[in-house]
Write an enzyme that holds these catalytic residues in place. Structure first.
Site, PDB file in Angstrom:
ATOM      1  N   HIS A  47      51.873  55.150  46.465  1.00 56.39           N
ATOM      2  CA  HIS A  47      51.956  55.895  47.727  1.00 56.39           C
ATOM      3  C   HIS A  47      50.621  55.950  48.454  1.00 56.39           C
ATOM      4  O   HIS A  47      50.558  56.394  49.600  1.00 56.39           O
ATOM      5  CB  HIS A  47      52.442  57.326  47.467  1.00 56.39           C
ATOM      6  CG  HIS A  47      53.837  57.379  46.911  1.00 56.39           C
ATOM      7  ND1 HIS A  47      54.922  56.886  47.588  1.00 56.39           N
ATOM      8  CD2 HIS A  47      54.321  57.856  45.730  1.00 56.39           C
ATOM      9  CE1 HIS A  47      56.019  57.066  46.854  1.00 56.39           C
ATOM     10  NE2 HIS A  47      55.681  57.646  45.723  1.00 56.39           N
ATOM     11  N   ARG A  72      47.763  53.372  39.322  1.00 55.37           N
ATOM     12  CA  ARG A  72      49.225  53.458  39.412  1.00 55.37           C
ATOM     13  C   ARG A  72      49.694  52.326  40.305  1.00 55.37           C
ATOM     14  O   ARG A  72      49.260  52.203  41.453  1.00 55.37           O
ATOM     15  CB  ARG A  72      49.704  54.799  39.984  1.00 55.37           C
ATOM     16  CG  ARG A  72      51.238  54.766  40.130  1.00 55.37           C
ATOM     17  CD  ARG A  72      51.854  56.122  40.346  1.00 55.37           C
ATOM     18  NE  ARG A  72      51.702  56.607  41.709  1.00 55.37           N
ATOM     19  CZ  ARG A  72      52.340  57.696  42.164  1.00 55.37           C
ATOM     20  NH1 ARG A  72      53.142  58.390  41.369  1.00 55.37           N
ATOM     21  NH2 ARG A  72      52.144  58.100  43.400  1.00 55.37           N
ATOM     22  N   GLU A 151      60.757  60.306  35.879  1.00 55.17           N
ATOM     23  CA  GLU A 151      60.937  61.133  37.070  1.00 55.17           C
ATOM     24  C   GLU A 151      62.373  61.139  37.588  1.00 55.17           C
ATOM     25  O   GLU A 151      62.603  61.474  38.745  1.00 55.17           O
ATOM     26  CB  GLU A 151      59.927  60.755  38.173  1.00 55.17           C
ATOM     27  CG  GLU A 151      59.619  59.296  38.341  1.00 55.17           C
ATOM     28  CD  GLU A 151      58.432  58.988  39.263  1.00 55.17           C
ATOM     29  OE1 GLU A 151      57.842  59.888  39.870  1.00 55.17           O
ATOM     30  OE2 GLU A 151      58.118  57.796  39.394  1.00 55.17           O
ATOM     31  N   ASP A 177      59.272  63.760  42.317  1.00 55.14           N
ATOM     32  CA  ASP A 177      60.491  62.950  42.224  1.00 55.14           C
ATOM     33  C   ASP A 177      61.471  63.550  41.225  1.00 55.14           C
ATOM     34  O   ASP A 177      62.691  63.476  41.429  1.00 55.14           O
ATOM     35  CB  ASP A 177      60.147  61.506  41.834  1.00 55.14           C
ATOM     36  CG  ASP A 177      59.780  60.680  43.053  1.00 55.14           C
ATOM     37  OD1 ASP A 177      60.523  60.736  44.045  1.00 55.14           O
ATOM     38  OD2 ASP A 177      58.743  60.000  43.027  1.00 55.14           O
TER      39      ASP A 177
HETATM   40  C1  3PY Z   1      55.788  62.637  41.578  1.00 51.64           C
HETATM   41  O1  3PY Z   1      55.521  63.844  41.437  1.00 51.64           O
HETATM   42  O2  3PY Z   1      56.925  62.203  41.793  1.00 51.64           O
HETATM   43  C2  3PY Z   1      54.728  61.666  41.485  1.00 51.64           C
HETATM   44  O3  3PY Z   1      54.999  60.496  41.462  1.00 51.64           O
HETATM   45  C3  3PY Z   1      53.315  62.169  41.436  1.00 51.64           C
HETATM   46  O4  3PY Z   1      52.466  61.296  42.082  1.00 51.64           O
HETATM   47 MG    MG Z   2      56.976  59.979  41.922  1.00 53.89          MG
END
Ligand code: 3PY
Ligand code: MG
Length: 255
Positions: A47, A72, A151, A177
């Site tokens: 991101h 990342r 996530e 997420d």
């Molecule tokens: C999230 O919280 O989804 C993340 O990917 C943190 O960067």
């Molecule tokens: Mg995320």
């Protein structure tokens, strides 16, 4: 041989590490974060604004400090995981690892045979480490850290099997997420009670397998809570917020 100073060795020895989160494609900012005392800096290619060149330069600047180097990658870009290691990353975080197949593809990119299928070419990484190439090869599988992002509900269900994939060193939880997918898009609630409960369970299941648990935190309180839950790599300190917070405080003090 595992160097006592490597990120992998520290995390496996149960030390806790806080990483800054670098999203701005300004390579020297990583060095400044390292010089400010952060034990690690994560370059966010998912991101954040980094392209490969910005990460390459950032890793070089960061090598002037003692901070550990984490990248990342974007979703599904496993070739970028290998490239990040080749230019000096010690740890790669892969987002949206939802199945054993995703985990295998990630481990393949991260580890040399016989564990994975990483292709040879770590010249810059060895140079930054001050290592001869054979020494890099001898230690790489042990000293590079592959963290699978958990996530989604699918990932939670598959967690034990994901953790059993050879070459997966641990997890990194994305609470934003996680809250979004658990509520089927209804609510972004990274610090909500339910999200925090799920995070606690994920740390427990990961530690039960002897693997490393990491998590993104939105406040210092969440860093401390996460540490108590068993997490050892905590991301806190988003470069944009750090800079704007300091700038706001500076100009406010002059009014
Ligand atoms: C999230 O919280 O989804 C993340 O990917 C943190 O960067
Ligand atoms: Mg995320």
């Amino acid at each position: 041989m595992t160097s006592p100073k490597s990120l992998a060795a520290k995390l496996r020895a149960d030390e806790s590490i806080v990483t800054a989160w670098a999203s701005l494609a300004v390579p020297i900012l990583a060095e400044l974060l390292g010089r400010s005392g952060y034990p690690a800096v994560t370059f966010d290619m998912q991101h954040g604004q980094h392209d490969f060149g910005a990460v390459r330069e950032g890793l070089s600047f960061l090598s002037l400090t003692d901070a550990h180097k984490i990248v990342r990658i974007p979703v599904g870009e496993m070739s970028t995981a290998s490239r990040a290691l080749d230019i000096g990353a010690e740890c790669v975080i892969a987002p949206m690892i939802n199945s054993v197949e995703d985990a295998r593809a990630f481990a393949d990119a991260m580890k040399y045979p016989p564990v994975g299928k990483r292709s040879w070419g770590p010249h810059r990484a060895a140079m930054l480490n001050g290592q001869a190439l054979p020494d890099y090869l001898a230690s790489a599988n042990n000293e590079t850290v592959a963290l699978a992002m958990i996530e989604t509900p699918e990932a939670i269900a598959a967690l034990d099997d994901i953790l059993d994939v050879p070459g997966i060193d641990g997890i990194f939880v994305g609470p934003s997420d996680m809250s979004l997918t658990l509520s089927n898009g209804a609510k972004l609630d990274p610090n909500g009670e339910k999200t925090i409960e799920v995070c606690a369970e994920l740390a427990e299941r990961t530690r039960a397998k002897g693997k490393i648990a990491g998590i993104f935190c939105m406040s210092p309180e969440r860093v401390h809570e996460s540490r108590k839950q068993g997490y050892r790599l905590m991301a806190y300190g988003f470069d944009v917020s750090l800079f704007m917070g300091a700038a706001t405080a500076a100009i406010d003090a002059c009014r």
